[in-house]
Design a protein around this motif. Structure first.
Motif, PDB file in Angstrom:
ATOM      1  N   TYR A  13       0.913  -1.066  -0.016  1.00  0.00           N
ATOM      2  CA  TYR A  13      -0.077   0.157   0.042  1.00  0.00           C
ATOM      3  C   TYR A  13       0.771   1.201  -0.090  1.00  0.00           C
ATOM      4  O   TYR A  13       2.048   1.176   0.419  1.00  0.00           O
ATOM      5  N   ASN A  15       1.078   3.584   1.974  1.00  0.00           N
ATOM      6  CA  ASN A  15       1.781   4.159   2.976  1.00  0.00           C
ATOM      7  C   ASN A  15       3.231   2.984   3.297  1.00  0.00           C
ATOM      8  O   ASN A  15       3.726   3.161   4.431  1.00  0.00           O
ATOM      9  N   PHE A  17       3.169  -0.263   3.741  1.00  0.00           N
ATOM     10  CA  PHE A  17       2.538  -1.645   4.444  1.00  0.00           C
ATOM     11  C   PHE A  17       2.539  -2.682   3.114  1.00  0.00           C
ATOM     12  O   PHE A  17       1.757  -2.574   2.067  1.00  0.00           O
ATOM     13  N   ALA A  19       1.104  -5.940   2.367  1.00  0.00           N
ATOM     14  CA  ALA A  19      -0.318  -6.387   2.656  1.00  0.00           C
ATOM     15  C   ALA A  19      -0.407  -7.926   2.026  1.00  0.00           C
ATOM     16  O   ALA A  19      -0.706  -8.859   2.629  1.00  0.00           O
ATOM     17  N   PRO A  38      -7.270 -14.883   9.729  1.00  0.00           N
ATOM     18  CA  PRO A  38      -7.728 -13.690  10.644  1.00  0.00           C
ATOM     19  C   PRO A  38      -7.843 -12.385  10.015  1.00  0.00           C
ATOM     20  O   PRO A  38      -7.103 -11.990   8.980  1.00  0.00           O
ATOM     21  N   ASN A  39      -8.531 -11.600  10.999  1.00  0.00           N
ATOM     22  CA  ASN A  39      -8.642 -10.292  10.307  1.00  0.00           C
ATOM     23  C   ASN A  39      -7.203  -9.516   9.984  1.00  0.00           C
ATOM     24  O   ASN A  39      -6.268  -9.789  10.884  1.00  0.00           O
ATOM     25  N   GLY A  40      -7.031  -9.039   9.059  1.00  0.00           N
ATOM     26  CA  GLY A  40      -5.902  -8.414   8.620  1.00  0.00           C
ATOM     27  C   GLY A  40      -5.004  -9.051   7.744  1.00  0.00           C
ATOM     28  O   GLY A  40      -3.688  -8.919   7.363  1.00  0.00           O
ATOM     29  N   ALA A  41      -5.387 -10.446   7.661  1.00  0.00           N
ATOM     30  CA  ALA A  41      -4.217 -11.321   6.794  1.00  0.00           C
ATOM     31  C   ALA A  41      -4.218 -11.053   5.499  1.00  0.00           C
ATOM     32  O   ALA A  41      -3.023 -11.137   4.839  1.00  0.00           O
ATOM     33  N   GLY A  42      -5.197 -10.305   4.748  1.00  0.00           N
ATOM     34  CA  GLY A  42      -4.896  -9.892   3.261  1.00  0.00           C
ATOM     35  C   GLY A  42      -6.106 -10.609   2.462  1.00  0.00           C
ATOM     36  O   GLY A  42      -5.779 -10.520   1.178  1.00  0.00           O
ATOM     37  N   LYS A  43      -7.152 -10.910   3.236  1.00  0.00           N
ATOM     38  CA  LYS A  43      -8.285 -11.809   2.265  1.00  0.00           C
ATOM     39  C   LYS A  43      -8.834 -10.452   1.390  1.00  0.00           C
ATOM     40  O   LYS A  43      -9.085 -10.599   0.030  1.00  0.00           O
ATOM     41  N   SER A  44      -9.397  -9.329   1.958  1.00  0.00           N
ATOM     42  CA  SER A  44      -9.985  -8.204   1.230  1.00  0.00           C
ATOM     43  C   SER A  44      -8.991  -7.814   0.068  1.00  0.00           C
ATOM     44  O   SER A  44      -9.597  -7.384  -1.112  1.00  0.00           O
ATOM     45  N   THR A  45      -7.650  -7.603   0.376  1.00  0.00           N
ATOM     46  CA  THR A  45      -6.829  -6.970  -0.561  1.00  0.00           C
ATOM     47  C   THR A  45      -6.695  -7.940  -1.697  1.00  0.00           C
ATOM     48  O   THR A  45      -6.782  -7.844  -2.929  1.00  0.00           O
TER      49      THR A  45
HETATM   50  P1  ADP Z   1      -8.516  -9.095   5.844  1.00  0.00           P
HETATM   51  O1  ADP Z   1      -9.497  -8.968   4.658  1.00  0.00           O
HETATM   52  O2  ADP Z   1      -7.934 -10.351   5.842  1.00  0.00           O
HETATM   53  O3  ADP Z   1      -9.117  -8.752   7.151  1.00  0.00           O
HETATM   54  P2  ADP Z   1      -7.118  -6.807   4.440  1.00  0.00           P
HETATM   55  O4  ADP Z   1      -6.731  -7.301   3.147  1.00  0.00           O
HETATM   56  O5  ADP Z   1      -8.393  -6.058   4.616  1.00  0.00           O
HETATM   57  O6  ADP Z   1      -7.289  -8.023   5.378  1.00  0.00           O
HETATM   58  O7  ADP Z   1      -5.905  -6.172   5.053  1.00  0.00           O
HETATM   59  C1  ADP Z   1      -4.651  -6.546   5.079  1.00  0.00           C
HETATM   60  C2  ADP Z   1      -3.780  -5.821   5.986  1.00  0.00           C
HETATM   61  O8  ADP Z   1      -3.606  -4.441   4.976  1.00  0.00           O
HETATM   62  C3  ADP Z   1      -4.228  -5.248   7.287  1.00  0.00           C
HETATM   63  O9  ADP Z   1      -3.004  -5.085   7.997  1.00  0.00           O
HETATM   64  C4  ADP Z   1      -4.831  -3.862   6.812  1.00  0.00           C
HETATM   65  O10 ADP Z   1      -4.767  -2.801   8.102  1.00  0.00           O
HETATM   66  C5  ADP Z   1      -3.937  -3.348   5.447  1.00  0.00           C
HETATM   67  N1  ADP Z   1      -4.388  -2.295   4.638  1.00  0.00           N
HETATM   68  C6  ADP Z   1      -5.693  -2.510   4.112  1.00  0.00           C
HETATM   69  N2  ADP Z   1      -6.013  -1.483   3.375  1.00  0.00           N
HETATM   70  C7  ADP Z   1      -5.061  -0.543   3.340  1.00  0.00           C
HETATM   71  C8  ADP Z   1      -4.764   0.474   2.876  1.00  0.00           C
HETATM   72  N3  ADP Z   1      -5.361   1.194   1.902  1.00  0.00           N
HETATM   73  N4  ADP Z   1      -3.364   1.167   3.313  1.00  0.00           N
HETATM   74  C9  ADP Z   1      -2.727   0.466   4.063  1.00  0.00           C
HETATM   75  N5  ADP Z   1      -3.111  -0.659   4.658  1.00  0.00           N
HETATM   76  C10 ADP Z   1      -4.032  -1.263   4.263  1.00  0.00           C
END
Ligand code: ADP
Ligand code: ADP
Length: 226
Positions: A13, A15, A17, A19, A38-45
């Protein structure tokens, strides 16, 4: 050809990070596949990249052999997506939301209404077709998004945490509906952080943690080692 093939997928991302740290994934056609983590793993990404809402940093994604970078239209036609957040205009009638979505795929209104009747009917929402979407309950809004995702009859349905916040009775009926969709020959990928949901529905599973695939196996094999 695989329903989905992901090779060396990275996402950093803005910033800084990281992911996704190099994901490889193959989903066979006809699968009911769970991406568990788990939450934050990268599923939605991961889902966001496949559905072209998020730009990838590196790697390749193919959907039924169509390359995301070179054949975006074919990829979009092949996929129906149910995002986690409600993202429809809540001041539109339920039926119109589904029919207008069909319009984006060039489906004529008569045919679009026929399909809307079929999918909204199956999901128990046809009687609500004239109601503003904002009057629906949370579970109904979720089902509306499923009907909308199916209206162009995609070969692959992707759902991001489809039953989060949904009560157990509705969860069961959504599971049955999705099993029917899968029996019709559509591939399904869902993300979840409930092992129980994956266990109930999915024959194949990948586990993602901190942006890496840590397990990619059948549900049967996974349960045997627990
Ligand atoms: P999940 O769907 O598994 O909960 P996400 O894919 O939403 O996980 O997020 C994976 C990681 O990327 C998390 O640590 C989240 O905080 C970070 N993240 C998600 N979107 C952004 C973004 N736009 N900028 C920076 N970090 C992000
Ligand atoms: P429209 O000009 O959008 O067709 P109508 O006044 O004909 O509007 O319909 C009012 C509402 O009835 C629509 O917003 C929609 O919810 C529903 N509707 C319209 N056409 C159909 C149809 N062919 N089948 C079922 N419901 C319909």
């Amino acid at each position: 050809t695989a329903a989905l093939e992901i090779r060396g997928l990275h996402k950093t991302y803005r910033n800084g990070f990281e992911a996704l740290k190099g994901i490889d994934l193959t989903v066979a056609p006809g699968s009911f596949f769970a991406l568990l983590g788990p939450n934050g793993a990268g599923k939605s990404t991961t889902i966001g990249i496949i559905t072209s809402l998020i730009n990838k940093t590196a790697g390749a994604v193919r959907v039924f052999g169509h390359d995301l970078d070179r054949e975006l239209q074919e990829v979009k036609r092949s996929i129906g997506v149910v995002p986690q957040e409600f993202n429809f205009n809540t001041f539109e009638p339920v039926g119109e939301i589904v029919v207008n979505q069909a319009g984006y795929y060039g489906i004529a209104r008569g045919e679009a209404w026929r399909r809307a009747q079929h999918y909204l009917g199956e999901l128990g929402l046809w009687d609500k077709r004239r109601d503003m979407a904002r009057t629906l309950s949370g579970g109904m809004k979720r089902r509306l998004m499923i009907a909308r995702a199916l209206v162009h009859e995609p070969r692959l349905l992707i759902l991001d945490e489809p039953t989060a916040g949904v009560d157990i009775e509705l969860r069961r009926s959504m599971w049955e509906f999705l099993q029917d969709v899968n029996r019709d020959g559509r591939s399904i990928i869902l993300t979840t952080h409930y092992l129980e949901e994956a266990e109930r529905l999915c024959r194949s599973i990948a586990i993602i943690d901190h942006g890496r695939i840590v397990e990619n196996t059948t549900m049967k094999a996974l349960l045997a080692q627990l």
